[in-house]
Design a protein around this motif. Sequence first.
Motif, mmCIF file in Angstrom:
data_model
loop_
_atom_site.group_PDB
_atom_site.id
_atom_site.type_symbol
_atom_site.label_atom_id
_atom_site.label_comp_id
_atom_site.label_asym_id
_atom_site.label_seq_id
_atom_site.Cartn_x
_atom_site.Cartn_y
_atom_site.Cartn_z
ATOM 1 N N GLN A 268 0.825 -1.206 0.000
ATOM 2 C CA GLN A 268 0.000 0.000 0.000
ATOM 3 C C GLN A 268 0.856 1.252 0.000
ATOM 4 N N VAL A 269 1.941 1.256 0.789
ATOM 5 C CA VAL A 269 2.849 2.401 0.810
ATOM 6 C C VAL A 269 3.471 2.608 -0.566
ATOM 7 N N ALA A 270 3.900 1.528 -1.218
ATOM 8 C CA ALA A 270 4.490 1.641 -2.552
ATOM 9 C C ALA A 270 3.481 2.193 -3.553
ATOM 10 N N SER A 271 2.237 1.715 -3.459
ATOM 11 C CA SER A 271 1.192 2.198 -4.362
ATOM 12 C C SER A 271 0.899 3.672 -4.126
ATOM 13 N N TRP A 272 0.768 4.069 -2.852
ATOM 14 C CA TRP A 272 0.540 5.484 -2.547
ATOM 15 C C TRP A 272 1.683 6.345 -3.063
ATOM 16 N N THR A 273 2.921 5.871 -2.888
ATOM 17 C CA THR A 273 4.079 6.652 -3.333
ATOM 18 C C THR A 273 4.034 6.860 -4.834
ATOM 19 N N HIS A 274 3.826 5.791 -5.585
ATOM 20 C CA HIS A 274 3.767 5.903 -7.047
ATOM 21 C C HIS A 274 2.651 6.835 -7.492
ATOM 22 N N GLU A 275 1.453 6.635 -6.945
ATOM 23 C CA GLU A 275 0.305 7.448 -7.354
ATOM 24 C C GLU A 275 0.537 8.920 -7.047
ATOM 25 N N TRP A 276 1.126 9.203 -5.892
ATOM 26 C CA TRP A 276 1.354 10.596 -5.500
ATOM 27 C C TRP A 276 2.432 11.247 -6.356
ATOM 28 N N VAL A 277 3.514 10.522 -6.636
ATOM 29 C CA VAL A 277 4.621 11.100 -7.416
ATOM 30 C C VAL A 277 4.157 11.506 -8.809
#
Length: 280
Positions: A268-277
């Motif tokens: 979930q953290v990886a997904s949030w990071t990608h989506e936000w970047v």
Amino acid sequence: MPYEERALAFDCGGATLVGIASVPAAPAQRGVLIIVGGPQYRVGSHRQFALLARHLAAHGIAALRFDVRGMGDSDGDERDFEAIQDDIRAAVDAFATAVPDVREIVLWGLCDGASAAAMYAPGDARVRGLVLLNPWVRTDDGVARTTLKHHYRDRLRDPEFWRKLARGRFDVAGSLKSMLGLVRAAFARRPAADGASAPLPERMRQGLHAFTGRTLLVIGGADLTGREFCDVAGSTPAWKRLAAAPHVTWRRLDDADHTFSRRAWRDQVASWTHEWVVSW
């Protein structure tokens, strides 16, 4: 997207730092530099940093994870997180050289790696974003207040606590002694300070306030460090304004621990990071 991993070696004050760049076939202009916090190296707890970098690269975002001086494969003496500003700058320089398509940098950090990133960011125009997980703002009185507010409240809500108490298997005297010690620490009077001598939470606020880019804050709800940061962020009008600013985004995983150790939390953290970047 296909990607490759490249080993990098670069100089920092006469020491050789070692990093791994995960580089997609067609990198976006915004890359992620992972700042390692605490006494660990570039793989991270539960291989979190390696897996994060590969996830980002598979989605077109170049990522670099590296060992600061004195850690992992890098030369030099081990140092405190507030003394790695030169290490971060050297890594940004190396990242820009190794992946010339990258023109903007997002600093990603966990715990005191997040704190180091926040204090570094205002001084480097190439840094346009911060991803901060459970940032470290630890003070003696702060952790005492956080423990009193959250740990003891949670214990009182836990049925197992009451079962132990009823069976006489709970150390009441020891617990009271510990709690009274925390109360004294929480309300101890401390001398006021400013500038370089200001407490860590204030220096963190100053760094985040001075940073003109965007910030993503990710909090593990079961982590005392994350809870302490949330308490600090709601403690003064200046912090409250900063926490509510339009350029600051908050995400929270209620049951997650300090290092987001379960696969679902890590993903979930990886997904949030990608989506936000890629969202701005």
